[in-house]
Scaffold this motif. Structure first.
Motif, PDB file in Angstrom:
ATOM      1  N   TYR A 145       0.950  -1.258   0.140  1.00 44.29           N
ATOM      2  CA  TYR A 145       0.307   0.650   0.155  1.00 44.29           C
ATOM      3  C   TYR A 145       0.571   1.002   0.081  1.00 44.29           C
ATOM      4  O   TYR A 145       2.080   1.234   0.465  1.00 44.29           O
ATOM      5  N   LEU A 146       0.362   1.753  -0.740  1.00 41.91           N
ATOM      6  CA  LEU A 146       1.291   3.632  -1.055  1.00 41.91           C
ATOM      7  C   LEU A 146       0.071   4.722  -0.779  1.00 41.91           C
ATOM      8  O   LEU A 146      -0.969   4.638  -1.088  1.00 41.91           O
ATOM      9  N   GLY A 147       1.306   5.728   0.618  1.00 40.87           N
ATOM     10  CA  GLY A 147       0.618   6.598   0.287  1.00 40.87           C
ATOM     11  C   GLY A 147       0.892   7.885  -0.409  1.00 40.87           C
ATOM     12  O   GLY A 147       2.112   8.113   0.041  1.00 40.87           O
ATOM     13  N   GLY A 148       0.719   9.022  -1.181  1.00 37.83           N
ATOM     14  CA  GLY A 148       1.341  10.151  -1.095  1.00 37.83           C
ATOM     15  C   GLY A 148       0.229  10.430  -2.675  1.00 37.83           C
ATOM     16  O   GLY A 148      -0.468  10.771  -2.620  1.00 37.83           O
ATOM     17  N   ALA A 149       1.089  11.684  -3.296  1.00 39.88           N
ATOM     18  CA  ALA A 149       0.017  12.705  -3.838  1.00 39.88           C
ATOM     19  C   ALA A 149       1.029  12.508  -6.084  1.00 39.88           C
ATOM     20  O   ALA A 149       2.129  11.182  -5.788  1.00 39.88           O
ATOM     21  N   ARG A 150      -0.524  12.045  -6.875  1.00 37.10           N
ATOM     22  CA  ARG A 150       0.217  11.947  -7.988  1.00 37.10           C
ATOM     23  C   ARG A 150      -0.370  13.495  -8.580  1.00 37.10           C
ATOM     24  O   ARG A 150      -2.113  13.345  -8.562  1.00 37.10           O
ATOM     25  N   ASP A 151       0.221  13.737  -9.687  1.00 41.44           N
ATOM     26  CA  ASP A 151      -0.545  14.891 -10.238  1.00 41.44           C
ATOM     27  C   ASP A 151      -1.567  15.906  -9.349  1.00 41.44           C
ATOM     28  O   ASP A 151      -2.946  16.114  -9.580  1.00 41.44           O
ATOM     29  N   GLY A 152      -1.778  16.158  -8.019  1.00 42.72           N
ATOM     30  CA  GLY A 152      -1.294  17.041  -6.986  1.00 42.72           C
ATOM     31  C   GLY A 152      -2.601  16.222  -6.636  1.00 42.72           C
ATOM     32  O   GLY A 152      -3.470  17.713  -5.457  1.00 42.72           O
ATOM     33  N   ASN A 153      -2.712  15.440  -6.964  1.00 44.35           N
ATOM     34  CA  ASN A 153      -4.158  14.768  -5.558  1.00 44.35           C
ATOM     35  C   ASN A 153      -3.483  13.520  -4.959  1.00 44.35           C
ATOM     36  O   ASN A 153      -2.664  12.503  -4.722  1.00 44.35           O
ATOM     37  N   GLU A 154      -3.470  13.549  -4.061  1.00 49.93           N
ATOM     38  CA  GLU A 154      -3.753  12.670  -2.214  1.00 49.93           C
ATOM     39  C   GLU A 154      -4.232  11.857  -2.077  1.00 49.93           C
ATOM     40  O   GLU A 154      -5.406  11.146  -2.689  1.00 49.93           O
ATOM     41  N   LYS A 155      -3.237  10.333  -2.598  1.00 51.05           N
ATOM     42  CA  LYS A 155      -4.459   8.920  -2.585  1.00 51.05           C
ATOM     43  C   LYS A 155      -3.473   8.316  -1.501  1.00 51.05           C
ATOM     44  O   LYS A 155      -2.435   8.081  -1.922  1.00 51.05           O
ATOM     45  N   VAL A 156      -4.465   6.807  -1.944  1.00 51.63           N
ATOM     46  CA  VAL A 156      -4.389   5.237  -1.155  1.00 51.63           C
ATOM     47  C   VAL A 156      -4.045   4.871  -2.703  1.00 51.63           C
ATOM     48  O   VAL A 156      -5.183   4.785  -3.452  1.00 51.63           O
ATOM     49  N   TRP A 157      -2.905   3.261  -3.058  1.00 53.10           N
ATOM     50  CA  TRP A 157      -2.793   3.036  -3.585  1.00 53.10           C
ATOM     51  C   TRP A 157      -2.803   1.373  -3.580  1.00 53.10           C
ATOM     52  O   TRP A 157      -1.606   1.197  -2.164  1.00 53.10           O
ATOM     53  N   ARG A 158      -3.376   0.177  -3.685  1.00 55.72           N
ATOM     54  CA  ARG A 158      -2.999  -1.552  -3.880  1.00 55.72           C
ATOM     55  C   ARG A 158      -1.980  -1.890  -4.585  1.00 55.72           C
ATOM     56  O   ARG A 158      -2.216  -1.723  -5.858  1.00 55.72           O
ATOM     57  N   VAL A 159      -0.808  -1.947  -4.510  1.00 57.28           N
ATOM     58  CA  VAL A 159       0.171  -3.038  -5.427  1.00 57.28           C
ATOM     59  C   VAL A 159       0.368  -4.382  -4.571  1.00 57.28           C
ATOM     60  O   VAL A 159       0.645  -4.751  -4.111  1.00 57.28           O
ATOM     61  N   PRO A 160      -0.085  -5.412  -6.208  1.00 57.67           N
ATOM     62  CA  PRO A 160      -0.059  -6.530  -5.559  1.00 57.67           C
ATOM     63  C   PRO A 160       1.382  -7.521  -5.229  1.00 57.67           C
ATOM     64  O   PRO A 160       1.954  -6.935  -6.755  1.00 57.67           O
ATOM     65  N   ILE A 161       1.847  -7.797  -4.529  1.00 55.17           N
ATOM     66  CA  ILE A 161       2.902  -8.425  -4.415  1.00 55.17           C
ATOM     67  C   ILE A 161       2.735  -9.977  -4.777  1.00 55.17           C
ATOM     68  O   ILE A 161       2.249 -10.882  -4.823  1.00 55.17           O
ATOM     69  N   VAL A 162       3.177 -10.540  -5.832  1.00 58.30           N
ATOM     70  CA  VAL A 162       3.448 -11.727  -6.243  1.00 58.30           C
ATOM     71  C   VAL A 162       4.942 -12.292  -5.902  1.00 58.30           C
ATOM     72  O   VAL A 162       5.202 -13.557  -5.698  1.00 58.30           O
ATOM     73  N   SER A 163       6.563 -11.280  -6.290  1.00 61.07           N
ATOM     74  CA  SER A 163       7.234 -11.631  -5.420  1.00 61.07           C
ATOM     75  C   SER A 163       8.571 -11.004  -5.032  1.00 61.07           C
ATOM     76  O   SER A 163       7.538  -9.475  -6.222  1.00 61.07           O
TER      77      SER A 163
END
Length: 207
Positions: A145-163
């Motif tokens: 899970y990543l929290g921060g800014a992209r294109d001026g907007n603050e968001k949380v993203w989820r990135v599935p970990i395979v390995s």
């Protein structure tokens, strides 16, 4: 409580309940303190060349890995002491701010970069495309899970970990700016039941 001239900046804890806090005094790093389960405070790492530590993470071997918004990761021994360089990324423009370990002992690190990095226990590094100014990382239930800014907007993203060598497509899971315009994300943590807590600069503090 610390003295009025100290500001706690980064924090981590181990399985024994010890808390490790990096302090800043007059905008300059003041080392790392250890707070044990009884509340006793002791010196753990002296101030070094760093201006401040932006992130701390207790490693599987009990040492502490630290970031300070540069391309290197630093290590403080399990028993405490001065920090030493642990891993240096090849990308000279990289800035590492926040990090977390997965169940296999791989460290995931991010910052204001077009990449997210995985560092294996043997210190080999992989990078994955992800543009953003990331200030918060947390691994939970097989995903980063990543929290921060992209294109001026603050968001949380989820990135599935395979390995440590492979991740899935990132997915936006929370538009923080939509509910808290003008405010920023600084940390993420999870409860055992999956509830996510976001440390912010909003007046509510923790969301």
């Amino acid at each position: 409580p610390f003295g009025d001239f100290y500001v706690p900046y980064a924090i981590s804890s181990d399985a024994a309940g010890n808390i490790f806090v990096s302090l800043v005094s007059n905008s300059v790093g003041a080392g790392i303190k250890k707070i044990d389960a009884t509340g006793a405070i002791s010196d753990f790492a002296p101030k070094g060349a760093e201006t401040f530590w932006s992130g701390l993470q207790v490693a599987p071997d009990g040492s502490i890995i630290a970031t300070r918004n540069v391309r290197a990761l630093f290590q403080i021994p399990a028993g405490g002491g001065p920090a030493a360089t642990w891993v240096v990324l090849a990308d000279r423009a990289a800035k590492l701010v926040a990090m977390d370990y997965d169940k296999d002992g791989n460290l995931w690190a991010a910052g204001d970069n077009p990449k997210v990095y995985s560092i294996k226990p043997d210190k080999s590094v992989n990078s994955f495309d992800f543009v953003g100014n990331i200030r918060a990382t947390r691994v939970f239930s097989g995903a980063l899970y990543l929290g921060g800014a992209r294109d001026g907007n603050e968001k949380v993203w989820r990135v599935p970990i395979v390995s440590a060598d492979q991740v899935g497509a990132d997915e936006e899971i929370f538009d923080f700016t939509a509910q808290f315009p003008g405010k920023r994300i600084f940390s993420i943590e999870f409860a055992a039941d999956g509830d996510m807590y976001i440390g912010t600069d909003d007046d509510t503090g923790i969301v």
